[in-house]
Write an enzyme that holds these catalytic residues in place. Structure first.
Site, PDB file in Angstrom:
ATOM      1  N   SER A  10       0.881  -1.176   0.000  1.00  0.00           N
ATOM      2  CA  SER A  10       0.000   0.000   0.000  1.00  0.00           C
ATOM      3  C   SER A  10       0.912   1.216   0.000  1.00  0.00           C
ATOM      4  CB  SER A  10      -0.930  -0.053   1.211  1.00  0.00           C
ATOM      5  OG  SER A  10      -1.740   1.104   1.240  1.00  0.00           O
ATOM      6  N   TYR A  42      -4.397   8.493  -6.692  1.00  0.00           N
ATOM      7  CA  TYR A  42      -3.396   7.584  -6.089  1.00  0.00           C
ATOM      8  C   TYR A  42      -3.745   7.313  -4.625  1.00  0.00           C
ATOM      9  CZ  TYR A  42       1.115   5.630  -4.664  1.00  0.00           C
ATOM     10  OH  TYR A  42       2.101   4.796  -4.171  1.00  0.00           O
ATOM     11  N   LYS A  89      -4.805   3.687  -2.847  1.00  0.00           N
ATOM     12  CA  LYS A  89      -4.053   3.050  -1.772  1.00  0.00           C
ATOM     13  C   LYS A  89      -4.929   2.876  -0.519  1.00  0.00           C
ATOM     14  CE  LYS A  89      -0.158   2.251  -3.879  1.00  0.00           C
ATOM     15  NZ  LYS A  89       0.305   0.879  -4.114  1.00  0.00           N
TER      16      LYS A  89
HETATM   17  N1  LIG Z   1       8.733   4.535  -3.848  1.00  0.00           N
HETATM   18  C1  LIG Z   1       7.934   5.038  -2.923  1.00  0.00           C
HETATM   19  O1  LIG Z   1       8.272   6.052  -2.280  1.00  0.00           O
HETATM   20  C2  LIG Z   1       6.622   4.352  -2.614  1.00  0.00           C
HETATM   21  C3  LIG Z   1       5.967   4.711  -1.445  1.00  0.00           C
HETATM   22  C4  LIG Z   1       4.791   4.063  -1.100  1.00  0.00           C
HETATM   23  C5  LIG Z   1       4.290   3.061  -1.901  1.00  0.00           C
HETATM   24  N2  LIG Z   1       4.937   2.730  -3.052  1.00  0.00           N
HETATM   25  C6  LIG Z   1       4.378   1.618  -3.830  1.00  0.00           C
HETATM   26  O2  LIG Z   1       5.421   0.693  -4.051  1.00  0.00           O
HETATM   27  C7  LIG Z   1       5.108  -0.112  -5.183  1.00  0.00           C
HETATM   28  C8  LIG Z   1       6.335  -0.156  -6.076  1.00  0.00           C
HETATM   29  O3  LIG Z   1       6.588   1.149  -6.585  1.00  0.00           O
HETATM   30  P1  LIG Z   1       8.060   1.762  -6.694  1.00  0.00           P
HETATM   31  O4  LIG Z   1       8.075   3.028  -5.934  1.00  0.00           O
HETATM   32  O5  LIG Z   1       9.048   0.729  -6.403  1.00  0.00           O
HETATM   33  O6  LIG Z   1       8.093   2.223  -8.224  1.00  0.00           O
HETATM   34  P2  LIG Z   1       8.563   1.490  -9.543  1.00  0.00           P
HETATM   35  O7  LIG Z   1      10.005   1.180  -9.476  1.00  0.00           O
HETATM   36  O8  LIG Z   1       8.055   2.338 -10.659  1.00  0.00           O
HETATM   37  O9  LIG Z   1       7.795   0.107  -9.481  1.00  0.00           O
HETATM   38  C9  LIG Z   1       6.531  -0.155  -9.999  1.00  0.00           C
HETATM   39  C10 LIG Z   1       6.582  -1.592 -10.459  1.00  0.00           C
HETATM   40  O10 LIG Z   1       5.271  -2.036 -10.764  1.00  0.00           O
HETATM   41  C11 LIG Z   1       5.319  -2.718 -12.010  1.00  0.00           C
HETATM   42  N3  LIG Z   1       4.023  -2.561 -12.664  1.00  0.00           N
HETATM   43  C12 LIG Z   1       3.351  -1.399 -12.887  1.00  0.00           C
HETATM   44  N4  LIG Z   1       2.218  -1.657 -13.555  1.00  0.00           N
HETATM   45  C13 LIG Z   1       2.197  -3.010 -13.762  1.00  0.00           C
HETATM   46  C14 LIG Z   1       1.301  -3.874 -14.429  1.00  0.00           C
HETATM   47  N5  LIG Z   1       0.178  -3.415 -15.027  1.00  0.00           N
HETATM   48  N6  LIG Z   1       1.577  -5.184 -14.434  1.00  0.00           N
HETATM   49  C15 LIG Z   1       2.710  -5.683 -13.848  1.00  0.00           C
HETATM   50  N7  LIG Z   1       3.582  -4.904 -13.213  1.00  0.00           N
HETATM   51  C16 LIG Z   1       3.334  -3.579 -13.189  1.00  0.00           C
HETATM   52  C17 LIG Z   1       6.440  -2.044 -12.794  1.00  0.00           C
HETATM   53  O11 LIG Z   1       6.984  -2.911 -13.777  1.00  0.00           O
HETATM   54  P3  LIG Z   1       6.602  -2.748 -15.344  1.00  0.00           P
HETATM   55  O12 LIG Z   1       6.434  -1.293 -15.617  1.00  0.00           O
HETATM   56  O13 LIG Z   1       7.776  -3.358 -16.049  1.00  0.00           O
HETATM   57  O14 LIG Z   1       5.352  -3.535 -15.535  1.00  0.00           O
HETATM   58  C18 LIG Z   1       7.440  -1.758 -11.705  1.00  0.00           C
HETATM   59  O15 LIG Z   1       8.328  -2.839 -11.530  1.00  0.00           O
HETATM   60  C19 LIG Z   1       3.894   0.549  -5.834  1.00  0.00           C
HETATM   61  O16 LIG Z   1       2.733  -0.159  -5.453  1.00  0.00           O
HETATM   62  C20 LIG Z   1       3.882   1.940  -5.226  1.00  0.00           C
HETATM   63  O17 LIG Z   1       2.600   2.506  -5.228  1.00  0.00           O
HETATM   64  C21 LIG Z   1       6.090   3.349  -3.426  1.00  0.00           C
END
Ligand SMILES: NC(=O)c1ccc[n+]([C@@H]2O[C@H](COP(=O)([O-])OP(=O)(O)OC[C@H]3O[C@@H](n4cnc5c(N)ncnc54)[C@H](OP(=O)(O)O)[C@@H]3O)[C@@H](O)[C@H]2O)c1
Length: 294
Positions: free
Chosen positions: A171, A186, A190
Site C-alpha cells: 500500500s 493515487y 491506496k
Molecule cells: N517509492 C515510494 O516512495 C513508494 C511509497 C509508497 C508506496 N509505493 C508503492 O510501491 C510499489 C512499487 O513502486 P516503486 O516506488 O518501487 O516504483 P517502480 O520502481 O516504478 O515500481 C513499480 C513496479 O510495478 C510494475 N508494474 C506497474 N504496472 C504493472 C502492471 N500493469 N503489471 C505488472 N507490473 C506492473 C512495474 O513494472 P513494469 O512497468 O515493467 O510492468 C514496476 O516494476 C507501488 O505499489 C507503489 O505505489 C512506493
C-alpha cells in the site's frame, strides 16, 4: 532457546516467493531480500522483460526467475500463476507490489479559483483514475485470486518454522493522506487497497492464508522521483541519515533496501507468523508531518 536465534526466527530459506513489480524499486528490494537469504525460487513479474532480466542477475544463487506479466489482465495473471505452478508447484509468500501513480491535475486548490480548478480537473481523462485503480486495487485483488490455490498448496509445503502461506500488499503512506494537495486518484487507490487487505485477510483466513500490507513512506524509485524532489536537494546519499531536514522526513533520509528487506523477512518468517490483516507503516515518521487519517 535455540529457536529464538535471529537466524532461525527470520529464516526464509527454501520458500517459494512471487513478487509483482519485483524488477524495480521497492519490489527489487523485496526480491533481493528473499534471493540473497536463499529462498528456493523468487518469481518476479512485470511488463518490461529487460528490467526483470537485469534484476535476475543480482542473486549469486540463480534463484530469481523473471516472468513477463500484466497485473491488469486476468488472462495474463492466470498464465503467470500457471507457469509458477509448473515450475514450483506451490507458493509460500506472494508480494502484490506492482502499482502506478497518475499525474496529478496541474492546479493546486490553495492557489486557484473554483472555476480554474474545475476546468483542470475536467480536462483530465477519466482513464487517469481508472488505470490507477486497475493496477493498484483490482490488479492486487486478481493477483491474490490467481495465486490462492498455489498459496493453499504452500500450506502443505511449508518453509522453516512451519509458517502459514501469506500475501503482502504494497500500500502506501498515501493511503492515510488527506490535505488539499494530495494526488487524489493515487491516495484513494491506496486507501482502497488497504481496505482490500483487511477483507482478504478475513476471506483467505478461511484457507489459512494470511494477508498483510506495508505502507511505505518515501523510497527511491522511478515512481517517487517527483515526490522526493519536493524535499529539495539531498545532502549526499539520500538514504543516509542527515540527507534531508526533519521537517521533510523525521528520519532525515529516504527509506533504503534494509528497511524493506527487514520488513519482508519479518512478515515471511516465523517472526511475523501471527500477523494477519496488519498494515505496517514504514515511513521514517513522515505521516506525522502531513494531514492524515492513520
Ligand atoms: N517509492 C515510494 O516512495 C513508494 C511509497 C509508497 C508506496 N509505493 C508503492 O510501491 C510499489 C512499487 O513502486 P516503486 O516506488 O518501487 O516504483 P517502480 O520502481 O516504478 O515500481 C513499480 C513496479 O510495478 C510494475 N508494474 C506497474 N504496472 C504493472 C502492471 N500493469 N503489471 C505488472 N507490473 C506492473 C512495474 O513494472 P513494469 O512497468 O515493467 O510492468 C514496476 O516494476 C507501488 O505499489 C507503489 O505505489 C512506493
Amino acid at each position: 532457546m535455540d529457536f529464538l536465534a535471529a537466524s532461525k526466527l527470520f529464516d526464509v530459506r527454501g520458500l517459494i516467493v512471487v513478487v509483482t513489480g519485483g524488477g524495480t524499486g521497492i519490489g527489487l528490494m523485496m526480491t533481493k531480500a528473499f534471493a540473497l537469504n536463499e529462498a528456493s525460487k523468487v518469481f518476479i513479474v512485470g511488463r518490461r522483460k529487460e528490467k526483470l532480466e537485469e534484476a535476475a542477475k543480482v542473486s549469486p544463487h540463480g534463484n530469481i526467475i523473471p516472468i513477463v506479466g500484466d497485473v491488469t489482465s486476468k488472462e495474463s495473471l492466470i498464465q503467470v500463476a500457471s507457469q509458477v505452478k509448473q515450475e514450483a508447484g506451490h507458493v509460500n509468500f506472494l508480494c502484490c507490489n506492482s502499482g502506478s501513480m497518475p499525474q496529478t491535475i496541474a492546479k493546486d486548490p490553495t492557489q486557484v479559483s473554483a472555476a480554474e480548478f474545475a476546468k483542470a480537473a475536467l480536462d483530465q481523462d477519466m482513464s487517469n483514475w481508472n488505470d490507477t485503480y486497475a493496477s493498484n486495487v483490482t490488479g492486487v485483488a486478481f493477483t491474490a485470486f490467481a495465486f490462492l490455490e498455489l498459496l493453499d498448496a504452500g500450506n502443505r509445503n511449508r518453509g522453516p518454522g512451519g509458517v502459514q502461506s501469506s500475501i503482502l500488499v504494497t500500500s502506501s503512506v498515501a493511503a492515510f493522506l488527506r490535505g488539499a494537495r494530495a494526488n487524489t486518484p493515487y491516495t484513494c487507490s491506496k486507501t482502497a487497497v488497504t481496505m482490500l487487505v483487511k477483507h482478504l485477510a478475513d476471506k483467505f483466513g478461511q484457507y489459512d492464508v494470511r494477508v498483510n500490507a506495508i505502507a511505505p513512506g518515501l523510497f527511491p524509485s522511478d515512481m517517487s522521483t517527483g515526490l522526493v524532489a519536493a524535499g529539495g536537494e539531498s545532502k549526499g546519499d539520500p538514504t543516509e541519515e542527515g540527507a534531508y531536514p526533519r521537517s521533510f522526513i523525521p528520519a532525515q533520509r529516504l527509506g533504503k533496501t534494509e528497511d524493506i528487506a527487514g520488513t519482508v523477512l519479518f512478515l515471511a518468517s516465523a517472526a511475523g507468523a501471527y500477523l494477519n490483516g496488519c498494515i505496517l507503516l514504514n515511513d521514517g515518521g513522515r505521516l506525522g508531518l502531513l494531514p492524515g487519517t492513520y
